[in-house]
Design a protein around this motif. Sequence first.
Motif, mmCIF file in Angstrom:
data_model
loop_
_atom_site.group_PDB
_atom_site.id
_atom_site.type_symbol
_atom_site.label_atom_id
_atom_site.label_comp_id
_atom_site.label_asym_id
_atom_site.label_seq_id
_atom_site.Cartn_x
_atom_site.Cartn_y
_atom_site.Cartn_z
ATOM 1 N N ARG A 21 -6.545 -44.067 -50.972
ATOM 2 C CA ARG A 21 -7.986 -44.267 -51.212
ATOM 3 C C ARG A 21 -8.886 -44.478 -50.064
ATOM 4 N NH1 ARG A 21 -12.125 -47.606 -51.732
ATOM 5 N NH2 ARG A 21 -13.156 -47.982 -53.898
ATOM 6 N N ASP A 22 -8.538 -45.001 -48.987
ATOM 7 C CA ASP A 22 -9.375 -44.933 -47.849
ATOM 8 C C ASP A 22 -9.692 -43.383 -47.174
ATOM 9 O OD1 ASP A 22 -9.465 -47.663 -48.006
ATOM 10 O OD2 ASP A 22 -8.154 -47.833 -46.455
ATOM 11 N N LEU A 23 -8.777 -42.772 -47.416
ATOM 12 C CA LEU A 23 -8.963 -41.040 -46.966
ATOM 13 C C LEU A 23 -9.704 -40.355 -47.904
ATOM 14 C CD1 LEU A 23 -5.451 -40.848 -45.211
ATOM 15 C CD2 LEU A 23 -7.706 -41.148 -43.816
ATOM 16 N N PHE A 24 -9.278 -40.635 -49.003
ATOM 17 C CA PHE A 24 -10.333 -39.782 -50.327
ATOM 18 C C PHE A 24 -11.558 -39.933 -50.124
ATOM 19 C CE2 PHE A 24 -6.064 -39.777 -52.774
ATOM 20 C CZ PHE A 24 -5.558 -38.706 -52.199
ATOM 21 N N VAL A 25 -11.865 -41.694 -50.008
ATOM 22 C CA VAL A 25 -13.326 -42.059 -49.663
ATOM 23 C C VAL A 25 -13.953 -41.198 -48.431
ATOM 24 C CG1 VAL A 25 -14.786 -43.905 -49.012
ATOM 25 C CG2 VAL A 25 -13.119 -44.177 -50.850
ATOM 26 N N ARG A 26 -13.306 -41.217 -47.379
ATOM 27 C CA ARG A 26 -13.871 -40.711 -46.072
ATOM 28 C C ARG A 26 -13.761 -39.243 -46.122
ATOM 29 N NH1 ARG A 26 -10.589 -42.929 -41.200
ATOM 30 N NH2 ARG A 26 -9.158 -43.709 -42.745
ATOM 31 N N TYR A 27 -12.943 -38.462 -46.658
ATOM 32 C CA TYR A 27 -12.998 -37.134 -46.543
ATOM 33 C C TYR A 27 -12.711 -36.143 -47.876
ATOM 34 C CZ TYR A 27 -11.355 -38.788 -41.921
ATOM 35 O OH TYR A 27 -11.191 -39.154 -40.658
ATOM 36 N N GLY A 28 -12.849 -36.973 -48.923
ATOM 37 C CA GLY A 28 -12.754 -36.292 -49.951
ATOM 38 C C GLY A 28 -11.144 -35.667 -50.478
ATOM 39 N N GLU A 30 -10.245 -32.689 -51.281
ATOM 40 C CA GLU A 30 -9.760 -31.605 -50.604
ATOM 41 C C GLU A 30 -9.378 -31.520 -49.099
ATOM 42 O OE1 GLU A 30 -11.997 -28.039 -51.783
ATOM 43 O OE2 GLU A 30 -11.840 -28.385 -53.877
ATOM 44 N N ARG A 31 -10.152 -32.277 -48.375
ATOM 45 C CA ARG A 31 -9.968 -32.450 -46.882
ATOM 46 C C ARG A 31 -8.816 -33.257 -46.510
ATOM 47 N NH1 ARG A 31 -14.430 -33.203 -43.405
ATOM 48 N NH2 ARG A 31 -15.394 -34.463 -44.827
ATOM 49 N N THR A 32 -8.415 -34.207 -47.234
ATOM 50 C CA THR A 32 -7.349 -35.254 -47.151
ATOM 51 C C THR A 32 -6.321 -34.537 -47.243
ATOM 52 O OG1 THR A 32 -8.753 -37.069 -47.837
ATOM 53 C CG2 THR A 32 -6.422 -37.244 -47.782
ATOM 54 N N ARG A 33 -5.251 -34.775 -46.085
ATOM 55 C CA ARG A 33 -3.966 -34.136 -46.162
ATOM 56 C C ARG A 33 -3.045 -35.150 -46.366
ATOM 57 N NH1 ARG A 33 -3.473 -31.630 -40.285
ATOM 58 N NH2 ARG A 33 -4.155 -33.880 -39.771
ATOM 59 N N ILE A 34 -1.688 -34.273 -47.024
ATOM 60 C CA ILE A 34 -0.821 -35.517 -46.979
ATOM 61 C C ILE A 34 -0.126 -36.192 -45.868
ATOM 62 C CG2 ILE A 34 1.642 -35.626 -47.745
ATOM 63 C CD1 ILE A 34 1.270 -33.719 -50.046
ATOM 64 N N LYS A 35 -0.247 -35.341 -44.713
ATOM 65 C CA LYS A 35 0.007 -35.808 -43.462
ATOM 66 C C LYS A 35 -0.922 -37.013 -42.807
ATOM 67 C CE LYS A 35 1.444 -34.236 -38.507
ATOM 68 N NZ LYS A 35 0.730 -35.542 -38.070
ATOM 69 N N ASP A 36 -1.993 -37.081 -43.169
ATOM 70 C CA ASP A 36 -3.205 -37.958 -42.946
ATOM 71 C C ASP A 36 -2.435 -39.146 -43.630
ATOM 72 O OD1 ASP A 36 -4.805 -35.914 -41.400
ATOM 73 O OD2 ASP A 36 -5.831 -35.660 -43.321
ATOM 74 N N ILE A 37 -2.339 -39.149 -44.898
ATOM 75 C CA ILE A 37 -1.551 -40.465 -45.700
ATOM 76 C C ILE A 37 -0.536 -40.870 -44.961
ATOM 77 C CG2 ILE A 37 -1.288 -41.161 -47.745
ATOM 78 C CD1 ILE A 37 -3.067 -38.843 -48.956
ATOM 79 N N THR A 38 0.387 -40.116 -44.851
ATOM 80 C CA THR A 38 1.882 -40.578 -44.527
ATOM 81 C C THR A 38 1.841 -41.168 -42.957
ATOM 82 O OG1 THR A 38 2.419 -38.193 -43.884
ATOM 83 C CG2 THR A 38 3.099 -38.972 -46.140
ATOM 84 N N ASP A 39 0.901 -40.496 -42.068
ATOM 85 C CA ASP A 39 0.587 -41.048 -40.657
ATOM 86 C C ASP A 39 0.087 -42.549 -40.881
ATOM 87 O OD1 ASP A 39 1.519 -38.821 -39.619
ATOM 88 O OD2 ASP A 39 -0.270 -37.996 -38.862
#
Length: 201
Positions: A21-28, A30-39
Amino acid sequence: MNGFSDEERKRIREELIESGRDLFVRYGLERTRIKDITDEVGIGTSTFYQFFDSKELLYAEVLYRELTRFETDIEEEVMGIDDPHEQVRTVLQRTFEEVESNPIVHNLIIEDEIRALQTQLSDDDREYISEKLSVGMTDIYNTWVNHESFKYDDPEMVNELFRSLVFMTHRKDLARPDGETSYDQIRDTLIDVVVDGLFDD
């Protein structure tokens, strides 16, 4: 999911949803990568797929929670109001407020992230997401259409009308530069017109 206890699986899933949720808010979406989330969660990318089949299905879970929370809150508020006119006004006001203030809902509707969900998934996944996100205020709408002064008898039409109206939040440029007519005034006038137009009295 060998290697994780039930408690660990529950914790990791919740952390994926929160981080997503936090990353989708910040980047949307399409620009959010699974690696960003898992990190953010501290797990490997391959482990992600033990919890969600795709980034889009995680996004759908985030949306489901946002919409369910909003609709639960608004149903509780509206059920405490006797006058159907004021019920409609409250739903419209709260819906506008949600789209204006909640970036997840705003991005879904106004920035058209729903299209990414529709174009990047299999038919089965699209059907799953459509069913999951088909939460709605059916009980409230059914109360309105059964009211003697309400002009329409199709709760789905009412739902689609309300969904269409929120696109106005994308047009804040409608306000006059001289400040004499603000976006808030236009929005509130639109709500008045819709409420009056839905009832015979």
